[in-house]
Design an enzyme around this catalytic site. Structure first.
Site, PDB file in Angstrom:
ATOM      1  N   ARG A 193     -10.650   1.113  15.453  1.00 19.44           N
ATOM      2  CA  ARG A 193     -10.698   1.783  14.154  1.00 19.44           C
ATOM      3  C   ARG A 193     -11.780   1.090  13.319  1.00 19.44           C
ATOM      4  O   ARG A 193     -12.859   1.625  13.117  1.00 19.44           O
ATOM      5  CB  ARG A 193      -9.332   1.733  13.470  1.00 19.44           C
ATOM      6  CG  ARG A 193      -8.231   2.483  14.207  1.00 19.44           C
ATOM      7  CD  ARG A 193      -6.973   2.603  13.379  1.00 19.44           C
ATOM      8  NE  ARG A 193      -6.550   1.318  12.825  1.00 19.44           N
ATOM      9  CZ  ARG A 193      -5.476   1.142  12.069  1.00 19.44           C
ATOM     10  NH1 ARG A 193      -4.711   2.173  11.766  1.00 19.44           N
ATOM     11  NH2 ARG A 193      -5.142  -0.051  11.613  1.00 19.44           N
TER      12      ARG A 193
ATOM     13  N   MET B  83      12.137  23.815   0.612  1.00 17.90           N
ATOM     14  CA  MET B  83      11.382  22.962  -0.294  1.00 17.90           C
ATOM     15  C   MET B  83      12.283  22.168  -1.244  1.00 17.90           C
ATOM     16  O   MET B  83      12.035  20.995  -1.514  1.00 17.90           O
ATOM     17  CB  MET B  83      10.376  23.784  -1.108  1.00 17.90           C
ATOM     18  CG  MET B  83       9.493  22.924  -1.998  1.00 17.90           C
ATOM     19  SD  MET B  83       8.289  23.879  -2.941  1.00 17.90           S
ATOM     20  CE  MET B  83       7.169  24.395  -1.650  1.00 17.90           C
TER      21      MET B  83
ATOM     22  N   LYS C 112       0.836  -1.199   0.000  1.00 21.60           N
ATOM     23  CA  LYS C 112       0.000   0.000   0.000  1.00 21.60           C
ATOM     24  C   LYS C 112       0.872   1.251   0.000  1.00 21.60           C
ATOM     25  O   LYS C 112       2.082   1.188   0.223  1.00 21.60           O
ATOM     26  CB  LYS C 112      -0.925  -0.006   1.219  1.00 21.60           C
ATOM     27  CG  LYS C 112      -0.212  -0.070   2.549  1.00 21.60           C
ATOM     28  CD  LYS C 112      -1.184  -0.127   3.713  1.00 21.60           C
ATOM     29  CE  LYS C 112      -0.430  -0.208   5.033  1.00 21.60           C
ATOM     30  NZ  LYS C 112      -1.309  -0.066   6.193  1.00 21.60           N
TER      31      LYS C 112
ATOM     32  N   TYR D 281      16.150  29.795   6.021  1.00 22.19           N
ATOM     33  CA  TYR D 281      14.929  30.457   6.476  1.00 22.19           C
ATOM     34  C   TYR D 281      14.923  30.614   7.992  1.00 22.19           C
ATOM     35  O   TYR D 281      15.334  29.721   8.734  1.00 22.19           O
ATOM     36  CB  TYR D 281      13.703  29.644   6.058  1.00 22.19           C
ATOM     37  CG  TYR D 281      13.331  29.777   4.602  1.00 22.19           C
ATOM     38  CD1 TYR D 281      12.937  30.995   4.070  1.00 22.19           C
ATOM     39  CD2 TYR D 281      13.354  28.667   3.761  1.00 22.19           C
ATOM     40  CE1 TYR D 281      12.584  31.118   2.736  1.00 22.19           C
ATOM     41  CE2 TYR D 281      12.989  28.770   2.427  1.00 22.19           C
ATOM     42  CZ  TYR D 281      12.614  30.000   1.921  1.00 22.19           C
ATOM     43  OH  TYR D 281      12.261  30.117   0.604  1.00 22.19           O
TER      44      TYR D 281
END
EC number: 5.1.1.1
Length: 360
Positions: free
Chosen positions: A132, A303, A34, A255
C-alpha cells in the site's frame, strides 16, 4: 424522542488501554483514534484515553479535531501529509508525520529547520510486502541514512498484512525485512505492532505499539473473542421498540417480502436501521437482546427501522422497551460475522444520528 443511542463506557476504554500496557510494558502506546475513534467520537475517546502516550490518526483533519479540544498530546499522522501546505500546518500543530514516498521526503527536507525546531520525530514507512504505502528495501535504508545525516529523529514503521493469522508465511517475510532494515540503520526506534501483533508478537513491541480495535472492546481475531483477550465492551448500541404487530401465518414482513411467517407471530418494530449505521445485508440469522434474552431479525433492515420476532414475550416487551443491538449480550464481532464483515467496519460505519452518551 426516537430511541437510538450509543453509550460509551469510559472505564472500559481505560481498562483496555491498561491491557495494552500490561501486554507491552516497555513500549509507548500510540492509541489509534482515526475514523472518529472507531465510531465512539474522537473527543469522547481522547478524554478516556488520557493515559495514552500519543494518538494516531489517518490525516491532518483528524489531528486538528483533537487539537480543537485543547489536547496537546503527541499525534502521529499515519498517512503523512498530502501537500506541502499541510506539512506547515502539521509543524505548527506539532503533529509527527509518516513519510512513505519521495515527494513527502522532499517537503520534509525543504522545511527541515521548522520541523526539527518543533521537536518532531519523522516516521519512515517500510513497504515490506503489503504494497500500500512505503519505501521498499533498499530504498528505505537510503532514506533513513539521508534523514539521519540531516539530524532527524527517525522511527522505522511497518504494518502487518496478516498479524491476526500467526502461521501466515507473509508475516515472517515482513519481519525479516524489518529486522534487516533495523540492523542496518541502528540506532533507530521501531514500531510495527497493531492490536493483533501486540498479542501475537511480544518480541516485536519495540519502542511504540499502535493499538486500535482492541481499545474499543472488539477482537482483531476471528477465533478469539474480546472477552477471551481480557478486553471490556466500550460501546452499548441500543434503540427502542416503536410498535408491536401481530402477524398471521403466511403474511410477509419488510422490503422484498422475503420474510414469510410460518405461524402466527408477534413482531416488534425497532427504531434503528442502516441510516444509523446498523448493517443491512446479514447472511446468517442475526440477533438483538432485550433484558439479556436474544431475539432474531424478521425481515430486512431498512433505513430507519428493523423488525424482530418477539413471539412468546408479548407481556414483557412494549413500545419504549430498550433493545441492545450490540454491547454486553451481543458482541459487535458477532453482528459483523453474521454480515460477512469485521467489527472494525461496523464501528466505523456508525452515523452521527444515534445520540452518544458518556458513562464513567
Amino acid at each position: 424522542m426516537r430511541q437510538a443511542s450509543i453509550t460509551i463506557h469510559k472505564a472500559a476504554l481505560q481498562h483496555n488501554l491498561q491491557r495494552v500496557k500490561q501486554l507491552a510494558p516497555k513500549a509507548k502506546t500510540i492509541c489509534m483514534v482515526k475514523a472518529n475513534a472507531y465510531g465512539l467520537g474522537v473527543e469522547n475517546a481522547i478524554h478516556a484515553l488520557d493515559q495514552a502516550d500519543a494518538f494516531g490518526v489517518a490525516c491532518l483533519q483528524e489531528a486538528l479535531e483533537i487539537r480543537a479540544t485543547g489536547n496537546h498530546k503527541p499525534i502521529t499522522l499515519i498517512e503523512g501529509v498530502f501537500s506541502e501546505t499541510e506539512l506547515l500546518t502539521a509543524i505548527k500543530e506539532k503533529c509527527e508525520c509518516i513519510i512513505h514516498h519521495r515527494q513527502q521526503l522532499d517537503w520534509l527536507l525543504h522545511h527541515k529547520t521548522a520541523y526539527q525546531n518543533a521537536g518532531l520525530k519523522v516516521w519512515i514507512k517500510l513497504n515490506s510486502g503489503m504494497n500500500r504505502l512505503g519505501f521498499k528495501v533498499p530504498e528505505i535504508i537510503n532514506v533513513i541514512h539521508q534523514l539521519k545525516d540531516e539530524n532527524f529523529h527517525c522511527v522505522l514503521a511497518m504494518h502487518f498484512a496478516n498479524a491476526d493469522v500467526p502461521e501466515h508465511p507473509m508475516n515472517q517475510q515482513q519481519i525479516d525485512q524489518l529486522l534487516h532494515v533495523k540492523a542496518v540503520c541502528e540506532p533507530i526506534e521501531v514500531s510495527c505492532c497493531n492490536s493483533a501483533a501486540i498479542y501475537n508478537y511480544p518480541e516485536l513491541h519495540f519502542d511504540y505499539v499502535r493499538p486500535g480495535i482492541m481499545l474499543y472492546g472488539a477482537s482483531p481475531f476471528d477465533d478469539r473473542s474480546a472477552k477471551d483477550l481480557g478486553l471490556q465492551t466500550t460501546m452499548t448500541f441500543t434503540a427502542g421498540v416503536m410498535a408491536i404487530n401481530r402477524i398471521k401465518a403466511g403474511e410477509k414482513v419488510g422490503y422484498g417480502s422475503r420474510f414469510i411467517a410460518e405461524k402466527d407471530i408477534s413482531i416488534a418494530v425497532v427504531s434503528i436501521g442502516y441510516g444509523d449505521g446498523y448493517p443491512r445485508a446479514y447472511q446468517v440469522p442475526v440477533f438483538v437482546a432485550i433484558n439479556g434474552q436474544r431475539f432474531a431479525h424478521a425481515g430486512r433492515v431498512s433505513m430507519d427501522m428493523m423488525t424482530i420476532d418477539i413471539t412468546g414475550y408479548e407481556d414483557q416487551i412494549h413500545p419504549g422497551t430498550s433493545v441492545e443491538l450490540w454491547g454486553e449480550h451481543i458482541s459487535v464481532d458477532e453482528v459483523a460475522a453474521a454480515n460477512g464483515t469485521i467489527g472494525y467496519e461496523l464501528l466505523c460505519r456508525l452515523t452521527e444520528r444515534p445520540k452518544r452518551i458518556i458513562q464513567d
